[in-house]
Design a protein around this motif. Structure first.
Motif, short mmCIF file in Angstrom:
data_model
loop_
_atom_site.label_atom_id
_atom_site.label_comp_id
_atom_site.label_asym_id
_atom_site.label_seq_id
_atom_site.Cartn_x
_atom_site.Cartn_y
_atom_site.Cartn_z
N PRO A 114 0.82 -1.22 0.00
CA PRO A 114 0.00 0.00 0.00
C PRO A 114 0.85 1.27 0.00
O PRO A 114 2.08 1.21 0.13
CB PRO A 114 -0.77 -0.11 1.31
CG PRO A 114 0.10 -0.92 2.20
CD PRO A 114 0.90 -1.84 1.33
N TYR A 115 0.20 2.42 -0.15
CA TYR A 115 0.87 3.72 -0.08
C TYR A 115 0.28 4.51 1.08
O TYR A 115 -0.90 4.40 1.35
CB TYR A 115 0.62 4.52 -1.36
CG TYR A 115 1.30 3.94 -2.57
CD1 TYR A 115 2.64 4.20 -2.83
CD2 TYR A 115 0.59 3.14 -3.46
CE1 TYR A 115 3.26 3.67 -3.94
CE2 TYR A 115 1.21 2.60 -4.58
CZ TYR A 115 2.55 2.87 -4.81
OH TYR A 115 3.16 2.35 -5.91
N LYS A 116 1.13 5.34 1.70
CA LYS A 116 0.57 6.32 2.64
C LYS A 116 0.62 7.65 1.89
O LYS A 116 1.65 8.32 1.86
CB LYS A 116 1.42 6.39 3.91
CG LYS A 116 0.82 7.35 4.90
CD LYS A 116 1.60 7.42 6.17
CE LYS A 116 0.93 8.40 7.11
NZ LYS A 116 1.35 9.78 6.88
N ARG A 117 -0.48 8.00 1.23
CA ARG A 117 -0.48 9.16 0.34
C ARG A 117 -0.27 10.46 1.12
O ARG A 117 -0.92 10.69 2.13
CB ARG A 117 -1.78 9.19 -0.47
CG ARG A 117 -1.92 7.93 -1.31
CD ARG A 117 -3.03 7.98 -2.31
NE ARG A 117 -3.17 6.68 -2.95
CZ ARG A 117 -2.46 6.27 -3.99
NH1 ARG A 117 -1.57 7.06 -4.54
NH2 ARG A 117 -2.63 5.06 -4.49
N SER A 118 0.68 11.26 0.61
CA SER A 118 1.13 12.40 1.41
C SER A 118 0.51 13.73 0.99
O SER A 118 0.54 14.69 1.73
CB SER A 118 2.66 12.51 1.33
OG SER A 118 3.04 12.60 -0.03
N ASP A 119 -0.07 13.76 -0.23
CA ASP A 119 -0.62 15.03 -0.72
C ASP A 119 -2.11 15.14 -0.34
O ASP A 119 -2.79 14.13 -0.24
CB ASP A 119 -0.46 15.10 -2.24
CG ASP A 119 -0.64 16.48 -2.78
OD1 ASP A 119 0.37 17.08 -3.19
OD2 ASP A 119 -1.78 16.98 -2.81
N LYS A 120 -2.54 16.35 -0.11
CA LYS A 120 -3.92 16.56 0.33
C LYS A 120 -4.91 16.30 -0.82
O LYS A 120 -5.94 15.66 -0.61
CB LYS A 120 -4.05 18.03 0.78
CG LYS A 120 -4.93 18.21 2.00
CD LYS A 120 -4.77 19.56 2.65
CE LYS A 120 -5.39 20.71 1.96
NZ LYS A 120 -4.95 21.45 0.92
N ASP A 121 -4.60 16.81 -2.00
CA ASP A 121 -5.56 16.76 -3.10
C ASP A 121 -5.23 15.74 -4.18
O ASP A 121 -6.10 15.22 -4.84
CB ASP A 121 -5.64 18.13 -3.79
CG ASP A 121 -6.09 19.19 -2.83
OD1 ASP A 121 -7.02 18.91 -2.06
OD2 ASP A 121 -5.49 20.29 -2.83
N ASN A 122 -3.92 15.53 -4.36
CA ASN A 122 -3.47 14.74 -5.51
C ASN A 122 -2.98 13.34 -5.10
O ASN A 122 -2.21 13.21 -4.17
CB ASN A 122 -2.33 15.49 -6.21
CG ASN A 122 -1.75 14.68 -7.35
OD1 ASN A 122 -2.45 14.31 -8.28
ND2 ASN A 122 -0.48 14.36 -7.25
N ALA A 123 -3.46 12.34 -5.84
CA ALA A 123 -2.93 10.98 -5.61
C ALA A 123 -2.07 10.59 -6.82
O ALA A 123 -2.52 10.64 -7.96
CB ALA A 123 -4.08 10.00 -5.45
N TRP A 124 -0.81 10.24 -6.56
CA TRP A 124 0.07 9.78 -7.63
C TRP A 124 -0.25 8.34 -7.93
O TRP A 124 -0.46 7.55 -7.01
CB TRP A 124 1.54 9.84 -7.20
CG TRP A 124 2.00 11.15 -6.66
CD1 TRP A 124 2.27 11.44 -5.36
CD2 TRP A 124 2.28 12.34 -7.40
NE1 TRP A 124 2.68 12.74 -5.23
CE2 TRP A 124 2.70 13.32 -6.47
CE3 TRP A 124 2.22 12.68 -8.74
CZ2 TRP A 124 3.06 14.61 -6.85
CZ3 TRP A 124 2.57 13.97 -9.12
CH2 TRP A 124 2.98 14.90 -8.19
N VAL A 125 -0.27 8.00 -9.20
CA VAL A 125 -0.46 6.59 -9.57
C VAL A 125 0.61 6.22 -10.58
O VAL A 125 0.67 6.78 -11.68
CB VAL A 125 -1.87 6.34 -10.15
CG1 VAL A 125 -2.00 4.92 -10.68
CG2 VAL A 125 -2.93 6.59 -9.08
N ASN A 126 1.44 5.30 -10.19
CA ASN A 126 2.50 4.86 -11.08
C ASN A 126 1.93 3.92 -12.14
O ASN A 126 1.20 2.99 -11.79
CB ASN A 126 3.54 4.14 -10.20
CG ASN A 126 4.72 3.71 -11.01
OD1 ASN A 126 4.93 2.52 -11.16
ND2 ASN A 126 5.45 4.63 -11.55
N ILE A 127 2.19 4.16 -13.42
CA ILE A 127 1.66 3.25 -14.45
C ILE A 127 2.75 2.40 -15.08
O ILE A 127 2.46 1.40 -15.70
CB ILE A 127 0.86 4.01 -15.55
CG1 ILE A 127 1.74 5.00 -16.33
CG2 ILE A 127 -0.36 4.72 -14.94
CD1 ILE A 127 1.08 5.50 -17.61
#
Ligand code: 5AD
Ligand code: SF4
Length: 372
Positions: free
Chosen positions: A136-149
């Motif tokens: 899993p990821y601990k997403r650090s940004d408030k608005d944006n989720a990075w998704v590696n493709i």
């Protein structure tokens, strides 16, 4: 038990640090306020230019004092810089108080390395591993989720270390990407999704059942919910019309394309192995502007590539003046050991590189002022 992560470099690293954070939190660690009150400090490093590596060395060196105060402090260095075996070994020799040195492929095994250190192993040095999509990821940004493709790059631009430290292109299966994005959207926390890859336009070519990047974009846009979609980085040689049309037609896609040109001169572009010409680049820009008049366009440039003459550099200035980008990044060429360009004759003096980068940025600044 507390952790602190120091991240250098690109969004890919920022996103990978989100994975590191999740691994540490699963082990029971909590985020520390600063490195001074951490039980484990992880440096996620970058190797793109010498300056990035120097900063890492300086900051890791500074931890000696902390380690003296707290002998149980665990220090880990991972990422692109330590994927290079020689650099990893030098780092250990120079800073024997570092406990873990691992490369880009070993991050999924971080828990194992930490446990080994706790059991009395002084350090572990591994350079092989495999990508693990299940973490899993601990997403650090408030608005944006990075998704590696996708991981890696096949282009071997002659100045670039990335293909050596990130390996060949490997696309994630489309169904896994769609599943991840659906989960992010249904969580309701993020307004924006940004797809990440060194060269997103060649997404899917290596899959058993090839999928084009444009199809991936359309399929993501079909996911219900209120979100914006963005992506980086595009390579001019691979940016196809169907991607431009997807950006034009899909309401959810942000009208924004980051399109690194690197140089405005054909001889230099050829030496860089970029596989497009100045004319081709300008024709893509023209196409984007025609199809998507409100599209923001940004770019990267390298000045002082080996043997670049004043006139050739002026072609870059001219390209920047012509295109009127929304913004640019300009870098002084930095020789990276093992790359083709680092062995080229006629390396340019730092002073000249510095003058050129300042000139290019001054042109950009003037254009920005005029645009306001
Ligand atoms: N020297 C200077 N800049 C570089 N970049 C990549 N490799 C080098 C290098 N050896 C720049 C390119 C790329 C950006 C991420 O970093 O412009 O687009
Ligand atoms: Fe480096 Fe070129 Fe690949 Fe970009 S496309 S990561 S500059 S080799």
């Amino acid at each position: 038990m507390k952790y602190f992560i120091v991240t250098y470099g690109c969004q890919m690293n920022v996103h990978e640090s989100e994975k590191i954070a999740a691994i540490l939190e699963n082990m029971g660690y909590q985020l520390a306020f600063s490195r001074n009150d951490a039980d484990i400090i992880v440096f996620n490093t970058c190797a793109i230019r010498e300056g990035a590596e120097d900063r890492v060395l300086g900051n890791v060196g500074n931890l000696k004092k902390l380690k003296k105060k707290n002998k149980d402090l665990i220090i880990a260095v991972c990422g692109c810089m330590t994927q290079k075996e020689q650099t990893a070994q030098n780092l250990l020799r120079k800073f024997p108080f570092v406990d873990i040195v691992i490369g880009t492929f070993n991050i999924p095994n971080l828990k194992h390395y930490i446990e080994a250190v706790k059991n009395g192993r002084q350090f572990e040095l591994y350079n092989e591993g495999s990508l693990d999509e299940s973490l899993p990821y601990k997403r650090s940004d408030k608005d944006n989720a990075w998704v590696n493709i996708m991981q890696g790059c096949n282009n071997f631009c002659t100045y670039c270390i990335v293909p050596y430290v990130r390996g060949r292109e490997k696309s994630r299966k489309e169904e896994n990407i769609l599943k991840e994005i659906k989960e992010i959207i249904s969580e309701g926390k993020f307004k924006k999704i940004t797809l990440l890859g060194q060269n997103v336009n060649s997404y899917g070519k290596d899959l058993e059942k090839p999928v084009s990047f444009a199809k991936l974009l359309h399929d993501i846009c079909k996911i219900e919910g209120d979100f914006k979609l963005s992506f980086m980085t595009s390579h001019p040689k691979d940016l196809t019309d169907d991607v431009i049309y997807a950006v034009r037609d899909e309401e959810k896609i942000e009208k924004y394309i980051h399109l690194p040109a690197q140089s405005g001169n054909n001889r230099i572009l050829n030496l860089m192995n970029r596989r497009y010409t100045r004319e081709k680049y300008l024709s893509i820009i023209e196409k984007i502007r025609k199809e998507i008049p409100n599209c923001r366009i940004t770019s990267d440039f390298i000045v002082g590539f080996p043997s670049e003459t004043k006139e050739e550099f002026n072609d870059t200035c001219d390209l920047v003046s012509k295109v009127k980008f929304d913004s640019i990044f300009a870098f002084m060429y930095s020789p990276r050991e093992g790359t083709v360009a680092s062995k080229m004759d006629n390396q340019i003096d730092d002073k000249v590189k510095n003058e050129r980068v300042n000139k290019l940025l001054a042109i950009e600044k003037k254009l920005q002022k005029e645009a306001k």
